[in-house]
Write an enzyme that holds these catalytic residues in place. Structure first.
Site, PDB file in Angstrom:
ATOM      1  N   CYS A  37      37.028  34.834  -0.454  1.00 12.06           N
ATOM      2  CA  CYS A  37      36.552  36.001   0.228  1.00 12.06           C
ATOM      3  C   CYS A  37      35.784  36.954  -1.500  1.00 12.06           C
ATOM      4  O   CYS A  37      37.142  37.335  -1.611  1.00 12.06           O
ATOM      5  CB  CYS A  37      37.718  37.511   0.842  1.00 12.06           C
ATOM      6  SG  CYS A  37      36.789  39.132   1.892  1.00 12.06           S
ATOM      7  N   HIS A  96      34.365  34.568  10.433  1.00  9.97           N
ATOM      8  CA  HIS A  96      34.521  35.505   8.887  1.00  9.97           C
ATOM      9  C   HIS A  96      34.183  36.606   8.519  1.00  9.97           C
ATOM     10  O   HIS A  96      35.109  37.983   8.238  1.00  9.97           O
ATOM     11  CB  HIS A  96      34.650  35.047   7.516  1.00  9.97           C
ATOM     12  CG  HIS A  96      35.563  35.089   6.218  1.00  9.97           C
ATOM     13  ND1 HIS A  96      36.450  34.278   5.183  1.00  9.97           N
ATOM     14  CD2 HIS A  96      35.009  36.217   5.721  1.00  9.97           C
ATOM     15  CE1 HIS A  96      36.120  35.642   4.528  1.00  9.97           C
ATOM     16  NE2 HIS A  96      35.386  36.564   4.282  1.00  9.97           N
ATOM     17  N   GLU A  97      32.902  36.859   8.295  1.00 14.58           N
ATOM     18  CA  GLU A  97      31.929  37.857   8.521  1.00 14.58           C
ATOM     19  C   GLU A  97      32.049  38.887   9.695  1.00 14.58           C
ATOM     20  O   GLU A  97      32.744  40.330   9.412  1.00 14.58           O
ATOM     21  CB  GLU A  97      30.680  37.937   8.395  1.00 14.58           C
ATOM     22  CG  GLU A  97      30.153  36.751   6.900  1.00 14.58           C
ATOM     23  CD  GLU A  97      30.715  37.800   5.667  1.00 14.58           C
ATOM     24  OE1 GLU A  97      31.591  38.782   5.772  1.00 14.58           O
ATOM     25  OE2 GLU A  97      31.421  36.705   4.668  1.00 14.58           O
ATOM     26  N   HIS A 147      34.926  41.084   9.316  1.00 14.51           N
ATOM     27  CA  HIS A 147      35.343  42.191   8.142  1.00 14.51           C
ATOM     28  C   HIS A 147      34.849  42.927   9.111  1.00 14.51           C
ATOM     29  O   HIS A 147      35.526  44.541   8.744  1.00 14.51           O
ATOM     30  CB  HIS A 147      34.231  41.909   7.184  1.00 14.51           C
ATOM     31  CG  HIS A 147      35.168  41.303   6.387  1.00 14.51           C
ATOM     32  ND1 HIS A 147      35.883  41.789   5.583  1.00 14.51           N
ATOM     33  CD2 HIS A 147      34.749  40.117   5.278  1.00 14.51           C
ATOM     34  CE1 HIS A 147      36.501  40.526   4.039  1.00 14.51           C
ATOM     35  NE2 HIS A 147      35.274  39.871   4.418  1.00 14.51           N
TER      36      HIS A 147
HETATM   37 ZN    ZN Z   1      35.048  38.551   3.318  1.00 13.29          ZN
END
Ligand code: ZN
Length: 183
Positions: free
Chosen positions: A107, A149-150, A153
């Site tokens: 990341c 993953h995104e 966030h």
């Molecule tokens: Zn990330």
């Protein structure tokens, strides 16, 4: 005012790194507006510069639920399958596979480190695209991993939070040296 314009325009935004509270906010869906479109454009620009697979608005200090994903082969991941560019506004995961897979992640907000992260093998997602149109899609494999993953966030979650076992943590250098062959 001048400064603000500079931050959004030509000047490359600074990546927000772990420890910064802006990465830990949970963002609610927003009305589609010009600021959202500008954020999409900025994210695409920065993602291209970074040569990354995905980037979320909080990572460049913008508290909007917007993320972009575009997978390209890189030196670090020469084998990974490529994807078109997706721009997610207000993304929502509506279904998750029971099956879970471990895979390597890094990341930009956690510089220099990678680890093995369990993720759902497949997900269904609903979102608004950069024209404000509703989209729905099923994602599988590595693309599903990057999308999860995104989207994480946008609720203040970092891949380290998803790891069940910290023993796989490696520097990017050591990933190249020792773990490159592992899926
Ligand atoms: Zn990330």
């Amino acid at each position: 005012m001048e400064k603000e314009r500079e931050d959004r325009g030509g000047v490359k935004p600074k990546i927000v790194t772990v420890g910064d509270p802006r990465l830990r906010k949970s963002l609610s869906p927003v009305e589609f507006c010009d600021e959202v479109v500008e954020t999409c454009d900025t994210l695409v620009m920065v993602l291209n510069e970074l040569q990354g697979a995905g980037l979320a608005a909080p990572q460049i200090g913008i508290p909007l639920p917007v993320a972009v994903v575009e997978i390209r082969k890189t030196n670090l991941f020469p084998e990974r399958p490529e994807s078109p560019l997706y721009t997610f506004v207000n993304p929502k995961i509506t279904a998750r596979s029971k099956s879970i897979e471990d895979g390597w992640e890094g990341c930009f907000s956690v510089p220099g480190l990678m680890g093995r992260v369990p993720r759902h093998s497949a997900i269904d997602v609903e979102w608004l695209d950069k024209n404000g149109e509703m989209q729905r899609r099923h994602f599988e494999g590595y693309l599903a991993r990057v999308v999860q993953h995104e989207i994480d966030h946008l609720s203040g979650t970092i891949f380290l939070d998803r790891m069940k076992d910290m023993s796989s943590i490696t520097t990017v250098e050591n990933f190249k040296r020792y773990h490159h062959e592992e899926r």
